[in-house]
Write a protein that holds these residues in place. Structure first.
Motif, PDB file in Angstrom:
ATOM      1  N   TRP A 358      42.468  23.693   9.786  1.00 35.94           N
ATOM      2  CA  TRP A 358      42.041  23.316   8.442  1.00 35.94           C
ATOM      3  C   TRP A 358      42.574  21.956   8.008  1.00 35.94           C
ATOM      4  N   GLY A 359      43.560  21.404   8.728  1.00 34.19           N
ATOM      5  CA  GLY A 359      44.182  20.175   8.283  1.00 34.19           C
ATOM      6  C   GLY A 359      44.827  20.369   6.925  1.00 34.19           C
ATOM      7  N   MET A 360      44.589  19.427   6.017  1.00 36.16           N
ATOM      8  CA  MET A 360      45.161  19.493   4.668  1.00 36.16           C
ATOM      9  C   MET A 360      44.119  19.976   3.660  1.00 36.16           C
ATOM     10  N   HIS A 361      43.197  20.798   4.125  1.00 34.70           N
ATOM     11  CA  HIS A 361      42.043  21.210   3.324  1.00 34.70           C
ATOM     12  C   HIS A 361      42.443  21.753   1.951  1.00 34.70           C
ATOM     13  N   VAL A 362      43.442  22.605   1.891  1.00 32.19           N
ATOM     14  CA  VAL A 362      43.782  23.222   0.606  1.00 32.19           C
ATOM     15  C   VAL A 362      44.316  22.205  -0.398  1.00 32.19           C
ATOM     16  N   MET A 363      44.685  21.014   0.076  1.00 37.14           N
ATOM     17  CA  MET A 363      45.237  19.982  -0.804  1.00 37.14           C
ATOM     18  C   MET A 363      44.252  18.842  -1.049  1.00 37.14           C
ATOM     19  N   ASP A 364      42.991  18.983  -0.609  1.00 39.82           N
ATOM     20  CA  ASP A 364      42.025  17.888  -0.726  1.00 39.82           C
ATOM     21  C   ASP A 364      42.001  17.263  -2.118  1.00 39.82           C
ATOM     22  N   VAL A 365      41.949  18.097  -3.145  1.00 39.51           N
ATOM     23  CA  VAL A 365      41.858  17.598  -4.519  1.00 39.51           C
ATOM     24  C   VAL A 365      43.230  17.197  -5.047  1.00 39.51           C
ATOM     25  N   THR A 366      44.226  18.012  -4.790  1.00 41.58           N
ATOM     26  CA  THR A 366      45.577  17.776  -5.305  1.00 41.58           C
ATOM     27  C   THR A 366      46.078  16.382  -4.977  1.00 41.58           C
ATOM     28  N   ILE A 367      45.864  15.931  -3.747  1.00 41.63           N
ATOM     29  CA  ILE A 367      46.460  14.672  -3.297  1.00 41.63           C
ATOM     30  C   ILE A 367      45.819  13.442  -3.915  1.00 41.63           C
ATOM     31  N   VAL A 368      44.657  13.595  -4.564  1.00 38.41           N
ATOM     32  CA  VAL A 368      43.986  12.452  -5.199  1.00 38.41           C
ATOM     33  C   VAL A 368      43.569  12.784  -6.635  1.00 38.41           C
ATOM     34  N   GLN A 369      44.219  13.766  -7.252  1.00 41.91           N
ATOM     35  CA  GLN A 369      43.789  14.253  -8.556  1.00 41.91           C
ATOM     36  C   GLN A 369      43.688  13.137  -9.595  1.00 41.91           C
ATOM     37  N   ASN A 370      44.711  12.326  -9.732  1.00 36.37           N
ATOM     38  CA  ASN A 370      44.683  11.276 -10.744  1.00 36.37           C
ATOM     39  C   ASN A 370      43.701  10.173 -10.377  1.00 36.37           C
ATOM     40  N   ASP A 371      43.561   9.895  -9.084  1.00 36.91           N
ATOM     41  CA  ASP A 371      42.547   8.933  -8.638  1.00 36.91           C
ATOM     42  C   ASP A 371      41.153   9.398  -9.046  1.00 36.91           C
ATOM     43  N   LEU A 372      40.894  10.679  -8.889  1.00 37.75           N
ATOM     44  CA  LEU A 372      39.579  11.216  -9.211  1.00 37.75           C
ATOM     45  C   LEU A 372      39.268  11.106 -10.698  1.00 37.75           C
ATOM     46  N   VAL A 373      40.232  11.450 -11.537  1.00 34.19           N
ATOM     47  CA  VAL A 373      39.998  11.376 -12.976  1.00 34.19           C
ATOM     48  C   VAL A 373      39.708   9.935 -13.386  1.00 34.19           C
ATOM     49  N   ARG A 374      40.487   8.997 -12.866  1.00 31.98           N
ATOM     50  CA  ARG A 374      40.225   7.582 -13.176  1.00 31.98           C
ATOM     51  C   ARG A 374      38.852   7.155 -12.681  1.00 31.98           C
ATOM     52  N   LEU A 375      38.514   7.569 -11.461  1.00 26.70           N
ATOM     53  CA  LEU A 375      37.227   7.192 -10.882  1.00 26.70           C
ATOM     54  C   LEU A 375      36.073   7.728 -11.719  1.00 26.70           C
ATOM     55  N   VAL A 376      36.117   9.011 -12.056  1.00 23.83           N
ATOM     56  CA  VAL A 376      35.041   9.586 -12.863  1.00 23.83           C
ATOM     57  C   VAL A 376      34.952   8.886 -14.211  1.00 23.83           C
ATOM     58  N   GLY A 377      36.097   8.543 -14.805  1.00 32.94           N
ATOM     59  CA  GLY A 377      36.077   7.809 -16.061  1.00 32.94           C
ATOM     60  C   GLY A 377      35.378   6.473 -15.933  1.00 32.94           C
ATOM     61  N   ARG A 378      35.629   5.761 -14.845  1.00 32.83           N
ATOM     62  CA  ARG A 378      34.967   4.474 -14.632  1.00 32.83           C
ATOM     63  C   ARG A 378      33.477   4.651 -14.379  1.00 32.83           C
ATOM     64  N   GLN A 379      33.117   5.677 -13.626  1.00 34.97           N
ATOM     65  CA  GLN A 379      31.702   5.901 -13.344  1.00 34.97           C
ATOM     66  C   GLN A 379      30.956   6.291 -14.627  1.00 34.97           C
ATOM     67  N   VAL A 380      31.579   7.142 -15.443  1.00 30.12           N
ATOM     68  CA  VAL A 380      30.953   7.507 -16.715  1.00 30.12           C
ATOM     69  C   VAL A 380      30.749   6.254 -17.570  1.00 30.12           C
ATOM     70  N   GLY A 381      31.740   5.387 -17.605  1.00 31.26           N
ATOM     71  CA  GLY A 381      31.613   4.158 -18.373  1.00 31.26           C
ATOM     72  C   GLY A 381      30.529   3.238 -17.852  1.00 31.26           C
ATOM     73  N   ALA A 382      30.294   3.278 -16.526  1.00 28.05           N
ATOM     74  CA  ALA A 382      29.302   2.387 -15.917  1.00 28.05           C
ATOM     75  C   ALA A 382      27.884   2.946 -15.972  1.00 28.05           C
ATOM     76  N   TRP A 383      27.745   4.267 -16.187  1.00 31.49           N
ATOM     77  CA  TRP A 383      26.421   4.885 -16.146  1.00 31.49           C
ATOM     78  C   TRP A 383      25.541   4.374 -17.270  1.00 31.49           C
ATOM     79  N   ARG A 384      24.281   4.090 -16.941  1.00 35.30           N
ATOM     80  CA  ARG A 384      23.292   3.688 -17.916  1.00 35.30           C
ATOM     81  C   ARG A 384      22.029   4.528 -17.725  1.00 35.30           C
ATOM     82  N   PRO A 385      21.378   4.923 -18.813  1.00 37.77           N
ATOM     83  CA  PRO A 385      20.129   5.703 -18.661  1.00 37.77           C
ATOM     84  C   PRO A 385      19.045   4.872 -17.989  1.00 37.77           C
ATOM     85  N   ALA A 386      18.155   5.563 -17.276  1.00 36.84           N
ATOM     86  CA  ALA A 386      17.061   4.857 -16.619  1.00 36.84           C
ATOM     87  C   ALA A 386      16.159   4.221 -17.665  1.00 36.84           C
ATOM     88  N   SER A 387      15.742   3.012 -17.400  1.00 43.82           N
ATOM     89  CA  SER A 387      14.888   2.306 -18.367  1.00 43.82           C
ATOM     90  C   SER A 387      13.435   2.763 -18.269  1.00 43.82           C
TER      91      SER A 387
END
Length: 387
Positions: A358-387
């Motif tokens: 399994w490798g580090m499967h059970v920790m996939d999210v844990t090891i990048v948790q804060n990176d993910l929250v920041r990333l999603v925040g940036r993506q939400v900020g960048a999203w624009r509705p289709a014209s």
């Protein structure tokens, strides 16, 4: 084991999807005191062991929604879990998903997932001479997906109202979301509202050297923090212990394809520090040890005072392709936080010893948790509705 197969067949023949108009069938919904509303304060443990408190603010008016499916967590006895979430399901939502309330409204349905009990039985060969065989999981996954699709349709009908959304899963949750995307989002008008999909712990195939094709026909891998309508996916292994020939994650059965790997901390590629968030205690006993040492969760005798902690400088990672696998190679820096980091990321603690494939499967999210929250925040900020 044969009993699990018979139970699955009977359940599949009679089951109807859960009713998601019932609030009890959701782990998380906006505006509730539920699994996504624990005290967000956490402790930052520096490399030298000094500690400080860190508050995590919730967004009072999020622009987007996050729809989350927890990984395999249920320890119910049957092939599929019931609709009464235990501390395992609630714990996963609290540890993996609650922090996203800082960037989005949080939705997390309960679903009748294939249980950890059944998964173990399927992965471990039966004793010689035992009656029956390994349980067939296909019917169980179909039952789980029926619930997921019903929850998704309920969310769209009652809550979405044209809002942008992020899909977030892990392991079995990612399996369910990947199927949902193939059947209901990829190439369809609703894809224009998808900010991103975070699918760790499942293989998303792309043509070798490319970012789109194979599993998803029109949804590419994410290669920049401001890119939207894309997928973030990875499987994690220690850098010093690459996947074995029998490893379960990050493999493509066809040399024309490869498993997508996108490092949430550096989507464009290359090595980067990983900003993990570690929860005390871990909830899924028997997969990872994650029990406290004799002195408790502490640094040089001083207790870690909060349920969650960050340890900057402990981890770094880079997506690599080796031996037919594409994966996030994770480096653990020894000696960080006066040895607390060593204990948290010990092979026996993480589960490498009990489940070497399994490798580090059970920790996939844990090891990048804060990176993910920041990333999603940036993506939400960048999203624009289709014209």
């Amino acid at each position: 084991m044969l009993g699990l197969v018979l139970l699955a067949a009977a359940a599949q023949a009679t089951a109807v999807p859960a009713d998601y108009r019932d609030g009890a069938n959701w782990l998380c919904r906006p505006g509730r005191a539920d699994a996504c509303a624990p005290d967000p304060t956490r402790t930052v443990v520096a490399r030298d062991g000094t500690m400080r408190a860190e508050a995590v603010a919730r967004d009072p008016a999020p622009k987007a929604d996050c729809f989350y499916l927890y990984p395999t967590a249920s320890v119910d006895a049957g092939l599929n879990s019931d609709m009464v979430p235990g501390k395992e399901e609630k714990g996963q939502a609290a540890s993996q998903f609650a922090a996203f309330a800082s960037v989005c409204r949080t939705f997390a349905p309960v679903y009748r997932q294939v249980t950890l009990t059944a998964l173990r039985a399927a992965l471990v060969p039966p004793p010689a001479g035992a009656a029956g065989g390994r349980p067939a999981l296909g019917a169980g996954f179909d039952l789980a997906f029926g619930d997921v699709r019903a929850a998704w349709h309920d969310y769209l009908a009652r809550d979405n109202h044209g809002r942008p959304f992020v899909l977030i899963g892990h392991s079995q949750g990612s399996i369910m979301l990947k199927r949902l995307m193939v059947e209901e989002i990829d190439g369809k008008p609703i894809a224009a509202r998808m900010v991103s999909a975070v699918l760790p712990g499942v293989t998303v195939l792309v043509p070798t050297g490319k970012d789109v094709g194979a599993d998803f026909k029109a949804i590419p891998l994410c290669r920049a923090a401001t890119q939207t309508g894309c997928v973030v996916t990875w499987a994690s292994y220690r850098d010093a212990e690459p996947p074995s020939a029998n490893a379960l994650f990050g493999r493509s059965p066809d040399p024309a394809h490869e498993a997508g790997c996108t490092n949430p901390a550096r989507l464009e590629g290359g090595s980067a520090p990983l900003d993990g968030v570690f929860g005390f205690p871990w909830w899924v006993k028997g997969v990872v040890k994650y029990s406290p040492p004799a002195t408790g969760w502490s640094v040089a005798g001083t207790a870690v005072p909060t349920r969650f902690a960050r340890i900057p400088g402990l981890l770094s990672g880079e997506c690599v392709s080796r031996g037919g696998f594409s994966y996030l190679a994770v480096h653990v820096e020894p000696g960080v936080a006066h040895g607390l980091g060593d204990y948290i990321m010990d092979r026996d603690t993480v589960g490498d010893v009990a489940y070497p494939d399994w490798g580090m499967h059970v920790m996939d999210v844990t090891i990048v948790q804060n990176d993910l929250v920041r990333l999603v925040g940036r993506q939400v900020g960048a999203w624009r509705p289709a014209s």
